[in-house]
Design a protein around this motif. Structure first.
Motif: not given
Lengths: 364, 296, 268
Positions: B74, B77-78, B82, B231, B234, B237, B246-248, B250, B272
């Motif tokens: 995740v 991916r984030s 970004a 970043i 949420f 996503p 899904r991202m960080v 979330n 993050a």
């Protein structure tokens, strides 16, 4: 214009901004009712000095006296001084009338009296009928007049003017110079003007204090200042002056004997040779208009030196020549009025240049 | 203190007056921003107990956050989302900023800026939802393309995936990218460009050698102001990203609101932020190198 | 034609920006439960449905309380900070201003979870009050950005002129400074109101059981039959924000015109 009482007195005024020494011991008196100018290049401390009178700047040491009272004890809003700001500081959300009458708010005058005084002030600066205008709809010259009316309406003892004409164009500036002189004579109060424009200072002032690097280097009336500058720096700042190296031969109470490179030996009167220094190596200075080119057929002068025209600058009413005098290392500048029948010389022309020791000023 | 005292003191105690004046706002920011940020930093080193936080120092949260495959995927991916959103947003935004600054009549610039900012201020959630409607399987794009006979079955690569997230975020952050670049372009003295062409450069080379370097501070601001907050997004996503989107943020939300594991949530949040800061610093460094030019 | 392609591109970009907003009223007035084309017919029933929703009424009330309070508090805090930063030099200025402006670039979720942690630790119960605390934090930087330009365009000699003419520092503030920055204050109030009304993440984390409008909207997305009413609500909100922003822009420009400053455009 003699023995007028003192209105403002600076006693060894010092001002530091952190490490920066902005005012380095100012001692001077401004007389009641005179038009006094602080003249100098930007950064010389002239505006700072003006602001110490208004109360916008604290001083680090020394004292400023206004009408005999220590100004440190009077806050800015209670001082008998009013200011015309460089930017004019016209309140943009108020009308001309509200701007001019701003200072009267505290006096709690009735409406009729208020209107009468605002009307008088506007009439004084030639803005009758402009009262209802919005401030931002005014031209530069009109803003300046509003600023004047607003400052004068409280009948201050001293009017402070911070470069009031610098934002105007040349024509308007010359017109306002004359109007300010007239206005000052009319209201009779002390005007203190800050300017970097030497011509403006010469035209308007009763006396001028020339400032460099936080010090007053010369305080005199315009004529003395122009004719007998005390230092080369002052001479250079006010108008144009030619400088030639000279050797000091004798120095007595009735004058100095010098040997000027290329011009020979001559005597300089005591008031043109301020004391100071102790070496033999000195400089003499003279204004461009004290030299004259003698045309064919003109009688020989007591002192004349031949030379070659190196540069010609035509100004309409005047012509400036740079002339390389025989035996003188650098060219000197001289100015000739363009009268009918007098030719404008070409570069390379040989010319006879007449000069007079009376016009020389000695710098040591 | 006399009434004029304030003014007379300005020279001497300007600092004191300034500090006094800023103190309400500064106090607020210290209590409700600096202190909470410090707190989650501390909490990220504590141990999660059931229903409470145990005050024993540990790196366990960070080890978990950095080694657990789920979190790592995740996070990566984030970061990629970004970065791509930032690149897409800034690249799309630059010509618009350039157009408004160089080709729009000065009296109409405000109107253009106003038009550009309006969508930004209008209900964020509903805008995101509508992108789902536009990009969805039966959405506006697909039904139009089907109706026009351009495609024979709905496109799937535009809905419920990372691509949809990128488009939606590029839309949401558009004004953040346009405005700083516009401001930087506005500051460029137009005679410099004329000088560039006067000295024999083509219009394109003038752009590359004069306009772009001078606009760089705006581009940098745009990149940072888009990259950093993304970043933390949420909603996008969640609404348009589907399970693979899904991202960080979330994850952080999950730890805080669902699993109640504050230390781990804090560790993920701090990680993050650290990554974002590092990438930003790297970007600033590269930019400085670029501006110094290849010659020196 | 020079700039021609740029203009085409800019217009396409505007279409991209406005795509969702153009769709919004289409679905709001569409007589169908499914949010998709083709549209089936004109109806205002989704607007009517909004009126009877008690949850919505609560959410609107909560959001209005939060937005109004946030606007007033953040503008007040911003007046102090903007005045201090534009007028005075003092030690630690860059650091303090950096901290105050930090929420502009900080991901909102970080602000939300850090506030959540400290509030829970301090034993403060979540409510609209805690949302206000968070919203003031994120709105203040925007207000400062607006007010700084208002304070910056004030010529310092205007203040000095007022002192010089006998006013006190307080009456100078009232007679000169306040009227001149008033347009900035109004646009700051409107912008912070708009931001707060639309803010979701902080409200989601800090509202506890008291839902705000965005929190309510997100919860409704779970029910497909509720979505058309949300489109209607969205339409109303869009009109409202355009109105508020229009007023804010009007005051911002008037402020610039008054102080005679050059329009550099934009809120940010």
């Amino acid at each position: 214009m003699t023995a007028k009482p003192t209105m403002i007195e600076f006693r060894d005024v010092q001002k530091y901004y952190g490490d920066y020494h902005a005012l380095r011991g100012i001692n001077a008196s401004i007389r009641a009712g005179e038009f006094f100018s602080l003249l100098g290049p930007s950064g010389c401390g002239k505006t700072t000095l003006l602001r110490t009178i208004a109360g916008f700047e604290d001083i680090s040491a020394g004292a400023v006296l206004i009408d005999g009272k220590d100004a440190a004890l009077i806050p800015a809003n209670k001082r008998p001084t009013n200011m015309v700001f460089q930017s004019y500081a016209i309140f943009p959300h108020l009308t001309v009338e509200e701007n001019v009458g701003f200072g009267l708010r505290r006096a709690r005058l009735d409406k009729a009296e208020m209107g009468r005084r605002v009307g008088d002030a506007l009439a004084m600066v030639g803005l009758t009928g402009f009262g209802k205008r919005a401030a931002h709809a005014l031209s530069g010259g009109q803003r300046q007049r509003v600023a004047l009316a607003r400052a004068l309406i409280l009948k201050p003892k001293v009017l402070l003017l911070d470069e009031p004409l610098s934002a105007l164009d040349k024509k308007m500036r010359e017109q306002m110079q004359v109007e300010l002189i007239k206005l000052q004579r009319q209201v009779g109060i002390t005007f203190v003007l800050v300017t970097h424009d030497q011509e403006e200072a010469l035209v308007m002032s009763d006396r001028i204090a020339v400032m460099f690097e936080g010090r007053i280097v010369q305080l005199d009336d315009p004529v003395t200042l122009y004719r007998r500058p005390k230092t080369r720096q002052v001479a250079d700042f006010i108008g144009t002056m030619n400088f030639l190296p000279a050797t000091l031969l004798s120095d007595t109470t009735d004058g100095c004997e010098v040997e000027v490179a290329g011009l020979g030996r001559c005597r300089i009167a005591p008031d043109q040779a301020p004391p100071g220094g102790n070496g033999q190596d000195t400089t003499v200075g003279f204004r461009p208009e004290t030299l004259t080119i003698l045309f064919d057929g003109q009688a020989a002068a007591a002192r004349e030196t031949p030379g070659t025209v190196e540069e010609v600058v035509y100004y309409g009413d005047m012509t400036y020549y740079d002339v390389k005098l025989d035996g003188v290392a650098s060219a000197v500048r001289l100015s000739m009025r363009n009268v009918p029948g007098r030719p404008v010389l070409d570069i390379g022309t040989r010319a006879r240049v007449a000069w007079s020791p009376d016009a020389l000023v000695l710098f040591r | 203190m006399t009434s004029g005292g304030v003014l007379r003191r300005t020279g001497r105690s300007e600092a004191a007056t300034g500090l006094a004046m800023i103190s309400p706002t500064a106090t607020y920011a210290i209590l409700l921003l600096a202190a909470p940020l410090a707190l989650i930093f501390i909490v990220s080193f504590l141990t999660d107990g059931y229903l409470e936080i145990i005050r024993t120092f540990t790196f366990a949260n960070y080890i978990e956050a950095w080694t657990n495959e789920l979190y790592r995927v995740v996070m990566v991916r984030s970061l990629l989302v970004a970065l791509s959103v930032t690149a897409v947003t800034v690249l799309l935004a630059f010509p618009v900023a350039y157009f408004v600054s160089f080709h729009v009549d000065p009296s109409r610039k405000s109107l253009w800026l106003f038009l550009i900012t309006i969508p930004f201020w209008t209900s964020y959630l509903i805008r995101v939802f509508l992108w789902k409607v536009i990009l969805g399987y039966n959405g506006v794009v697909n039904s139009s393309l089907l109706g026009l006979g351009i495609i024979s079955e709905p496109l799937q690569w535009i809905n419920y995936n990372v691509g949809a997230v990128v488009v939606t975020l590029a839309h949401a952050y558009a004004p953040f990218a346009i405005l700083p670049i516009f401001v930087a372009l506005e500051k460029i003295d137009r005679s410099l460009l004329e000088a560039g062409q006067d000295l024999g450069e083509s219009r394109v080379m003038t752009f590359l050698r004069v306009t772009l370097p001078l606009a760089m501070p705006g581009v940098v601001a745009a990149v940072l102001i888009v990259f950093i907050p993304i970043i933390g997004d949420f909603v996008t996503p969640q609404l348009v990203g589907g399970p693979e989107g899904r991202m960080v943020a979330n994850l952080i939300q999950l730890q805080y609101l669902k699993l109640d594991n504050y230390p781990l949530g804090s560790a993920i949040a701090v990680s993050a932020m650290a990554i974002v800061t590092l990438v930003s610093l790297l970007f600033l460094y590269l930019n400085r190198r670029y501006l110094r030019g290849p010659g020196s | 034609m020079r700039g021609g392609w740029f203009k085409v591109y800019a217009l396409v970009y505007l279409v991209f920006l406005y795509a969702p907003i153009i769709l919004l009223p289409m679905f709001a007035f569409n007589d169908a439960t499914v949010i998709a084309f083709p549209l089936s017919g004109f109806s205002t029933k989704w607007f009517a449905a909004l009126v009877d929703d008690p949850l919505l009424r609560d959410a609107v009330r909560n959001s209005l309380i939060i937005a109004v309070t946030t606007a007033i508090l953040s503008t007040t805090l911003a007046v102090f900070a903007a005045r201090a930063s534009t007028r005075y030099r003092f030690p630690g200025k860059a650091g303090l201003m950096g901290l105050i402006m930090l929420p502009l670039v900080l991901p909102e979720i970080i602000v939300a979870v850090s506030l959540l942690s400290i509030l829970l630790m301090a034993g403060i119960e979540l409510s609209i009050l805690t949302v206000i605390l968070g919203h003031v934090l994120i709105c203040t930087p925007f207000c400062i950005a607006i007010l700084s330009s208002a304070f910056q365009s004030l010529d310092r000699s205007l203040e000095e002129a007022a002192y010089d003419l006998g006013e006190t520092p307080f009456s100078t503030f009232r007679l000169i400074i306040l009227p001149l920055v008033m347009p900035g204050i109004i646009s700051s109030l409107l912008i912070s109101f708009t931001i707060s009304l639309d803010e979701f993440i902080i409200a989601f984390f800090l509202a506890g059981t008291q839902a705000t409008l965005p929190v309510y909207i997100l919860s409704q997305f779970r029910f497909p039959q509720a979505v058309p009413a949300i489109m209607a609500l969205g339409t109303i909100l869009v009109c409202l924000s355009i109105l508020l922003l229009g007023i804010a822009e009007f005051f911002r420009r008037r402020g610039l015109a008054r102080s005679g400053a050059k329009d550099t455009g934009g809120f940010l």
